[in-house]
Motif scaffolding. Structure first.
Motif, PDB file in Angstrom:
ATOM      1  N   ALA A  25      93.309  45.492  33.520  1.00 23.70           N
ATOM      2  CA  ALA A  25      92.625  45.647  34.806  1.00 23.70           C
ATOM      3  C   ALA A  25      93.303  44.896  35.940  1.00 23.70           C
ATOM      4  O   ALA A  25      93.199  45.289  37.104  1.00 23.70           O
ATOM      5  CB  ALA A  25      91.174  45.172  34.683  1.00 23.70           C
ATOM      6  N   GLN A  26      94.006  43.800  35.636  1.00 27.26           N
ATOM      7  CA  GLN A  26      94.579  42.997  36.712  1.00 27.26           C
ATOM      8  C   GLN A  26      95.811  43.674  37.307  1.00 27.26           C
ATOM      9  O   GLN A  26      96.539  44.388  36.631  1.00 27.26           O
ATOM     10  CB  GLN A  26      94.916  41.593  36.217  1.00 27.26           C
ATOM     11  N   GLY A  27      96.029  43.430  38.573  1.00 30.31           N
ATOM     12  CA  GLY A  27      97.135  44.082  39.259  1.00 30.31           C
ATOM     13  C   GLY A  27      98.378  43.231  39.369  1.00 30.31           C
ATOM     14  O   GLY A  27      99.434  43.705  39.772  1.00 30.31           O
ATOM     15  N   THR A  28      98.290  41.966  39.029  1.00 28.59           N
ATOM     16  CA  THR A  28      99.437  41.059  39.147  1.00 28.59           C
ATOM     17  C   THR A  28     100.157  40.939  37.810  1.00 28.59           C
ATOM     18  O   THR A  28      99.606  41.280  36.764  1.00 28.59           O
ATOM     19  CB  THR A  28      98.952  39.661  39.587  1.00 28.59           C
ATOM     20  N   PRO A  29     101.391  40.446  37.805  1.00 31.06           N
ATOM     21  CA  PRO A  29     102.099  40.254  36.538  1.00 31.06           C
ATOM     22  C   PRO A  29     101.345  39.302  35.612  1.00 31.06           C
ATOM     23  O   PRO A  29     100.591  38.430  36.059  1.00 31.06           O
ATOM     24  CB  PRO A  29     103.438  39.644  36.979  1.00 31.06           C
ATOM     25  N   LEU A  30     101.554  39.454  34.321  1.00 28.44           N
ATOM     26  CA  LEU A  30     100.864  38.625  33.339  1.00 28.44           C
ATOM     27  C   LEU A  30     101.353  37.182  33.415  1.00 28.44           C
ATOM     28  O   LEU A  30     102.517  36.910  33.693  1.00 28.44           O
ATOM     29  CB  LEU A  30     101.106  39.163  31.925  1.00 28.44           C
ATOM     30  N   ARG A  31     100.431  36.256  33.133  1.00 29.34           N
ATOM     31  CA  ARG A  31     100.796  34.843  33.033  1.00 29.34           C
ATOM     32  C   ARG A  31     101.658  34.633  31.785  1.00 29.34           C
ATOM     33  O   ARG A  31     101.612  35.454  30.854  1.00 29.34           O
ATOM     34  CB  ARG A  31      99.541  33.973  32.944  1.00 29.34           C
ATOM     35  N   PRO A  32     102.450  33.551  31.719  1.00 24.78           N
ATOM     36  CA  PRO A  32     103.324  33.346  30.555  1.00 24.78           C
ATOM     37  C   PRO A  32     102.579  33.358  29.223  1.00 24.78           C
ATOM     38  O   PRO A  32     103.114  33.848  28.229  1.00 24.78           O
ATOM     39  CB  PRO A  32     103.951  31.970  30.825  1.00 24.78           C
ATOM     40  N   GLU A  33     101.344  32.811  29.201  1.00 24.48           N
ATOM     41  CA  GLU A  33     100.597  32.731  27.951  1.00 24.48           C
ATOM     42  C   GLU A  33      99.733  33.953  27.670  1.00 24.48           C
ATOM     43  O   GLU A  33      99.193  34.104  26.571  1.00 24.48           O
ATOM     44  CB  GLU A  33      99.709  31.480  27.947  1.00 24.48           C
ATOM     45  N   GLN A  34      99.621  34.841  28.657  1.00 20.58           N
ATOM     46  CA  GLN A  34      98.673  35.945  28.541  1.00 20.58           C
ATOM     47  C   GLN A  34      99.070  36.940  27.455  1.00 20.58           C
ATOM     48  O   GLN A  34     100.229  37.333  27.331  1.00 20.58           O
ATOM     49  CB  GLN A  34      98.535  36.669  29.878  1.00 20.58           C
ATOM     50  N   LEU A  35      98.098  37.322  26.627  1.00 20.18           N
ATOM     51  CA  LEU A  35      98.271  38.218  25.489  1.00 20.18           C
ATOM     52  C   LEU A  35      99.186  37.646  24.405  1.00 20.18           C
ATOM     53  O   LEU A  35      99.711  38.369  23.563  1.00 20.18           O
ATOM     54  CB  LEU A  35      98.792  39.595  25.936  1.00 20.18           C
ATOM     55  N   HIS A  36      99.371  36.320  24.435  1.00 21.14           N
ATOM     56  CA  HIS A  36     100.095  35.644  23.367  1.00 21.14           C
ATOM     57  C   HIS A  36      99.078  34.948  22.461  1.00 21.14           C
ATOM     58  O   HIS A  36      98.134  34.321  22.941  1.00 21.14           O
ATOM     59  CB  HIS A  36     101.072  34.612  23.919  1.00 21.14           C
ATOM     60  N   VAL A  37      99.289  35.043  21.152  1.00 20.09           N
ATOM     61  CA  VAL A  37      98.419  34.414  20.168  1.00 20.09           C
ATOM     62  C   VAL A  37      99.243  33.428  19.355  1.00 20.09           C
ATOM     63  O   VAL A  37     100.357  33.752  18.912  1.00 20.09           O
ATOM     64  CB  VAL A  37      97.786  35.450  19.225  1.00 20.09           C
ATOM     65  N   ALA A  38      98.702  32.227  19.159  1.00 21.60           N
ATOM     66  CA  ALA A  38      99.353  31.228  18.314  1.00 21.60           C
ATOM     67  C   ALA A  38      98.446  30.945  17.128  1.00 21.60           C
ATOM     68  O   ALA A  38      97.291  30.566  17.303  1.00 21.60           O
ATOM     69  CB  ALA A  38      99.634  29.947  19.096  1.00 21.60           C
ATOM     70  N   ILE A  39      98.963  31.147  15.925  1.00 21.75           N
ATOM     71  CA  ILE A  39      98.220  30.873  14.693  1.00 21.75           C
ATOM     72  C   ILE A  39      98.851  29.661  14.036  1.00 21.75           C
ATOM     73  O   ILE A  39     100.029  29.699  13.636  1.00 21.75           O
ATOM     74  CB  ILE A  39      98.248  32.081  13.742  1.00 21.75           C
ATOM     75  N   ILE A  40      98.101  28.579  13.943  1.00 25.18           N
ATOM     76  CA  ILE A  40      98.617  27.337  13.377  1.00 25.18           C
ATOM     77  C   ILE A  40      98.234  27.262  11.909  1.00 25.18           C
ATOM     78  O   ILE A  40      97.055  27.164  11.567  1.00 25.18           O
ATOM     79  CB  ILE A  40      98.074  26.119  14.141  1.00 25.18           C
ATOM     80  N   GLY A  41      99.232  27.319  11.048  1.00 24.07           N
ATOM     81  CA  GLY A  41      98.997  27.316   9.611  1.00 24.07           C
ATOM     82  C   GLY A  41      99.396  28.640   9.005  1.00 24.07           C
ATOM     83  O   GLY A  41      98.792  29.670   9.289  1.00 24.07           O
ATOM     84  N   ALA A  42     100.431  28.646   8.164  1.00 27.13           N
ATOM     85  CA  ALA A  42     100.923  29.884   7.553  1.00 27.13           C
ATOM     86  C   ALA A  42     100.539  29.962   6.095  1.00 27.13           C
ATOM     87  O   ALA A  42     101.333  30.369   5.240  1.00 27.13           O
ATOM     88  CB  ALA A  42     102.438  30.001   7.730  1.00 27.13           C
ATOM     89  N   GLY A  43      99.301  29.548   5.792  1.00 26.05           N
ATOM     90  CA  GLY A  43      98.743  29.818   4.475  1.00 26.05           C
ATOM     91  C   GLY A  43      98.265  31.253   4.433  1.00 26.05           C
ATOM     92  O   GLY A  43      98.608  32.069   5.295  1.00 26.05           O
TER      93      GLY A  43
END
Length: 444
Positions: free
Chosen positions: A165-183
Motif C-alpha cells: 500500500a505504501q508509495g515510498t521505497p521500502l525501509r532497509p528492514e522492511q519485509l526482512h525476517v530474522a530467525i535466531i536459532g537454527a534448530g
C-alpha cells in the motif's frame, strides 16, 4: 461423576502432547471404569501439537482444523478439565494451587482454586531460553504457544499489505525476517516462510516483488544448522535452504535484538522487520523453586528411572520439563532425554502404566527412552531425517517422500492416541477435501 471420597485422585498439569495423551489414556481406562478421578489442568482452552506451531506462524496450517477443545476431549474420554495456570504446590497437603483465570477483557472467569491429589503428574512443557540477551523481550517474537504463532502470522501478513500500500521505497528492514536459532523450529519456519510469503503476495499484492523484497535470515551461534543432529543431515538441510534463497548465518552470536533488526557480536547488523527467537530451551522459571523439588540449571525437575521426582514419589514428571537420565546418550557417555514430542509420547504411555501399577500396589518399572531418530520438515520442498538415530549411530539418513511420510506419521500417531482410528481417519479426509476448496495459505 460419582462421589470421589474413595476414588484415587490423579491430577495432570499441562495439556501438551504428553499431558493430554496421558489424561486421555487414563480417562479411557481408569476413569471410564470408575477406579480413579482424573483432572487435567491447563491455562488454555484448546490444545495444538507444538511441532505444528511453525506452520501456524507461516500460515500453511489452519489452526481451527487442528486444535483440540479440552472440554470436549474430557467429556468424550471420561476425565475433567479445569482451566487455569498452576502457581504453587503444597506437597504436605498434596494440593495444587491454580491462579484465577481472566478473559481477554480482564474479567475474572474462575477464582483462585486448590485441587487435591493422590498422584500428581507435571507435564508443563518448555519455553525458549533467551540467555538474557538484550532486546529479546521487547522486540522479538517467540513460538511457545498458538497465540505466539498467530501473532507472528498476523504481523507477517500485515507487513506484506503495508508494503504493497505504501508509495515510498521500502525501509532497509522492511519485509526482512530474522530467525535466531537454527534448530528444528528455526529451520522449519525458514523453509515454510519462503513459500507462504510468496503465496500471500500472489493474492493481488503485485507491488511487492517477492524475490527482491522478501528476505529470510537464519542465524545460528554454532558452526552449522541443526547442530544437535548428524552433520550429513545439517549439510543437506543448509544446501536446500540456500537454494531457496534463505540467508544462513552460522557461527553468528547475537549481541542484541533491536527495533529494526539484529546486532551480532562481531558488529554486523542484520535489518529485520520481524525477529523470531527460536534458540535455547528451558523449563518454566517457577519450577526451580517449586516446593523443594530438585531441579537442574534448565529448571527441569530431576526424576528417577520410574519418572517419579527424586524427592516425592507421589509426583511424576513427563515431557520437556523432566530431567530424565539417558545412559546411551552421547555415545554411551550419558545425558538427558531430549525435549522431543516422541519422548513425551513414550513417557505418557509409561506413566499411564505406572499409575495402574501404583493403584495395584505393584513396584514401579524403569522408563527407557527409545530414540527413533529425528525428522525436519522443509515444507513442500523436502523432508530430511535420520532413522533409528540412537540405535545405529544415526547413520541411516533419509530424504524426500519417504522422510515426509514418516514426518506426517508422527502427527498421526498423536491424533490416534487422542481420538482413536475412526476419528483420526475422518478428520484427515475432511482436511484433504477442504484444502482443495480454500487457499493453501492463511490470509488473515
Amino acid at each position: 461423576m460419582n462421589s470421589t471420597a474413595t476414588k484415587h485422585r490423579i491430577v495432570v498439569v499441562g495439556g501438551g502432547a504428553g499431558g493430554l495423551e496421558l489424561a486421555t489414556r487414563l480417562g479411557d481406562t481408569l476413569g471410564r471404569r470408575g477406579r480413579a478421578e482424573i483432572t487435567l489442568i491447563d491455562k488454555n482452552r484448546t490444545h495444538v501439537w507444538k511441532p505444528k506451531l511453525h506452520e501456524i506462524a507461516a500460515g500453511s496450517m489452519d489452526l481451527s482444523a487442528h486444535e483440540v477443545d479440552y472440554l470436549a476431549q474430557a467429556h468424550w474420554h471420561h476425565f475433567r478439565f479445569r482451566i487455569g495456570e498452576m502457581i504453587a504446590l503444597d506437597r504436605q497437603r498434596r494440593e495444587v494451587r491454580v491462579a484465577p483465570y481472566r478473559d481477554a477483557e480482564g474479567r475474572e472467569v474462575t477464582p483462585d482454586r486448590v485441587f487435591g491429589y493422590d498422584t500428581l503428574v507435571l507435564a508443563l512443557g518448555s519455553q525458549s531460553n533467551d540467555f538474557g540477551t538484550p532486546g529479546v523481550g521487547e522486540h522479538a517474537l517467540k513460538l511457545e504457544s498458538k497465540a505466539d504463532a498467530q501473532r507472528f502470522h498476523a504481523r507477517m501478513v500485515n507487513a506484506c499489505i503495508r508494503a504493497h500500500a505504501q508509495g515510498t521505497p521500502l525501509r532497509p528492514e522492511q519485509l526482512h525476517v530474522a530467525i535466531i536459532g537454527a534448530g528444528a523450529t528455526g529451520v522449519e519456519l525458514a523453509a515454510e516462510l519462503h513459500r507462504t510469503t510468496r503465496e500471500v503476495v500472489a493474492f493481488g499484492l503485485d507491488r511487492v516483488d517477492a524475490d527482491k523484497d522478501i528476505q529470510v535470515n537464519l542465524i545460528e551461534a554454532a558452526d552449522r544448522v541443526l547442530p544437535a543432529l548428524p552433520p550429513r543431515m545439517s549439510q543437506a538441510t543448509e544446501d536446500l535452504l540456500r537454494k531457496l534463497g534463505v540467508l544462513v548465518h552460522t557461527s553468528a552470536k547475537v549481541a542484541a535484538v533491536r527495533a529494526d533488526g539484529v546486532q551480532l557480536a562481531d558488529g554486523r547488523v542484520l535489518p529485520a522487520e520481524l525477529v523470531v527467537w527460536a534458540a535455547g530451551v528451558k523449563a518454566a522459571d517457577f519450577l526451580k523453586d517449586l516446593a523443594g523439588l530438585e531441579t537442574n540449571r534448565s529448571n527441569q525437575l530431576l526424576v528417577k528411572p520410574s519418572l517419579q521426582t527424586t524427592r516425592d514419589d507421589d509426583i511424576f514428571v513427563i515431557g520437556d520439563c523432566a530431567a530424565c537420565a539417558w545412559p546411551e546418550a552421547n555415545g554411551g557417555k550419558g545425558g538427558f532425554v531430549p525435549p522431543r514430542a516422541q519422548a513425551a509420547h513414550q513417557q505418557a504411555s509409561h506413566v499411564a502404566a505406572q499409575i495402574k501399577r501404583r493403584l495395584a500396589n505393584k513396584p514401579m518399572k524403569a522408563y527407557r527412552y527409545r530414540d527413533f531418530g529425528s525428522l525436519v520438515s522443509l515444507g513442500e520442498f523436502s523432508t530430511v531425517g535420520n532413522m533409528m538415530g540412537g540405535l545405529i549411530g544415526g547413520s541411516l539418513m533419509i530424504e524426500g517422500a519417504f522422510a515426509r511420510l514418516m514426518y506426517v506419521s508422527l502427527y498421526k500417531m498423536h491424533e490416534l492416541a487422542l481420538h482413536g482410528f475412526p476419528k483420526m481417519a475422518l478428520d484427515t479426509l475432511a482436511r484433504l477435501i477442504t484444502r482443495r476448496t480454500e487457499p493453501h495459505v492463511k490470509l488473515h
